[in-house]
Design an enzyme around this catalytic site. Structure first.
Site, short mmCIF file in Angstrom:
data_model
loop_
_atom_site.label_atom_id
_atom_site.label_comp_id
_atom_site.label_asym_id
_atom_site.label_seq_id
_atom_site.Cartn_x
_atom_site.Cartn_y
_atom_site.Cartn_z
N CYS A 259 0.81 -1.23 0.00
CA CYS A 259 0.00 0.00 0.00
C CYS A 259 0.84 1.28 0.00
CB CYS A 259 -0.99 -0.01 1.17
SG CYS A 259 -0.25 0.16 2.81
N HIS A 307 -2.84 1.28 6.66
CA HIS A 307 -3.18 1.21 5.23
C HIS A 307 -3.39 2.60 4.66
CE1 HIS A 307 -4.37 -0.93 1.63
NE2 HIS A 307 -5.35 -0.06 1.48
N HIS A 319 -5.78 1.95 -4.62
CA HIS A 319 -4.80 1.44 -3.65
C HIS A 319 -4.34 0.03 -4.00
CE1 HIS A 319 -7.84 -0.93 -0.95
NE2 HIS A 319 -8.29 -0.85 -2.18
#
Length: 343
Positions: A259, A307, A319
């Site tokens: 991420c 995240h 993402h």
């Protein structure tokens, strides 16, 4: 004559041991799937547990990324210090050589006490000229000694700093190894769970994942949200070019990403250097509520901020989700949103 004895029957003790071993194997297999002996988890239960393991793996991944970044920084700092020490040692050697040359010149000019030399001299004026030279050499020696002492202190400090950083590097490498092992363990547990599914159930999960991994912008309504800035637009465009790239823990492009690897790579393409980890990226700009988000803003999820993605507009985030998935668009509401950051 050949013997025709009746085959020996296993003893009760051996049967018991074998039975116990078999039972243990069954129990281990069941524990790997997080189910009680004889119980089979449903596809949805497996998916829920696997998703949780992926989340835990990503938490460990961000810690791993932080340790890796620190290791690289320490290695550069240590290399710089070692270069400085090497150059400093050369300077120190030159200073010492210079001091030795001055001492030799002074000795050759005469080692007798100056007052005695003046008393014995047949040419006082000539001696006084020499005496001023001796005084000058003495002053140079004092200055050289001071430089040597300063350089020695400087080198001692740099060596001590290098020693401490080497210790820090060793502990960082240990931490890096632990986090890598933790990530791999979580992913292995997830794979064990997936292996308990039937072929049909695996195909169904794969189909769900494929539907989630929509790979083209025309399948996602991004609305008309403007980019936060020219660089944010460039970063978002770079990330869009990587839609469909696989998630790999610790990866930061150009062919695979985790991420924070995706967000840091995307902004680097726009000429902006941001930290490597999601936690560090959360500290670099202005915090935003969901209603303030614009395209290219960083968006953070979960309480520990493990995240991060890029806001894509119309309630969507671009993402790298987790292991087994690819870079894709997803609803911002699919994860616990914390805040946005404008770089």
């Amino acid at each position: 004559m050949a013997s025709h004895r009746r085959p020996k029957q296993p003893s009760r003790t051996r049967v018991t041991v074998l039975t116990t071993a078999a039972a243990a194997a069954v129990a281990l297999s069941a524990n790997a799937a997080n189910a009680a002996p004889g119980e089979k988890l449903s596809k949805s239960e497996v998916k829920a547990k696997v998703d949780k393991l992926y989340e835990q793996a990503e938490q460990a991944t961000e810690k791993y990324n932080g340790a890796k970044e620190k290791q690289e920084k320490l290695q550069k700092e240590i290399s710089t210090i070692q270069d400085n020490v090497a150059r400093g040692q050369e300077e120190l050697n030159k200073l010492r050589d210079g001091l030795g040359s001055m001492a030799t010149a002074q000795y050759r000019s005469g080692g007798i006490d100056p007052s005695v030399q003046l008393f014995l001299s047949s040419d006082p004026d000539d001696y006084l000229d020499k005496a001023s030279t001796l005084d000058q050499l003495s002053s140079q020696q004092v200055e050289a000694l001071k430089k040597i002492q300063d350089k020695q202190r400087e080198l001692a400090q740099e060596r001590a700093e290098a020693t401490e950083k080497l210790k820090d590097l060793a502990s960082t490498r240990t931490e890096l190894g632990k986090k890598k092992k933790e990530v791999q363990g979580k992913l292995a547990d997830a794979q064990k769970l997936l292996n308990t599914l039937t072929a049909k159930e695996k195909a169904a999960l794969a189909a769900e994942q494929q539907r989630a991994s929509r790979s083209s912008a025309d399948r996602v309504d991004l609305g008309g949200t403007k980019a936060a800035s020219g660089r944010a637009a460039a970063a978002f465009s770079a990330a869009q070019s990587k839609i469909g790239s696989p998630y790999v823990y610790g990866a930061s492009g150009p062919s695979s990403f985790d991420c924070s690897g995706l967000t840091s790579w995307a902004y680097a393409q726009a000429g902006v250097s941001i930290p490597r980890t999601s936690e560090a990226q959360a500290t670099i700009g202005t915090r935003l509520s969901m209603s303030e988000l614009q395209v290219g803003d960083l968006v953070f999820f979960y309480g520990d901020l493990h995240h991060v993605g890029l806001y894509a507009g119309n309630g969507q985030v671009l993402h790298a989700p987790h292991t087994g998935a690819v870079v894709r668009y997803e609803s911002i509401n699919n994860m616990p949103f914390q805040f946005g950051v404008r770089v």
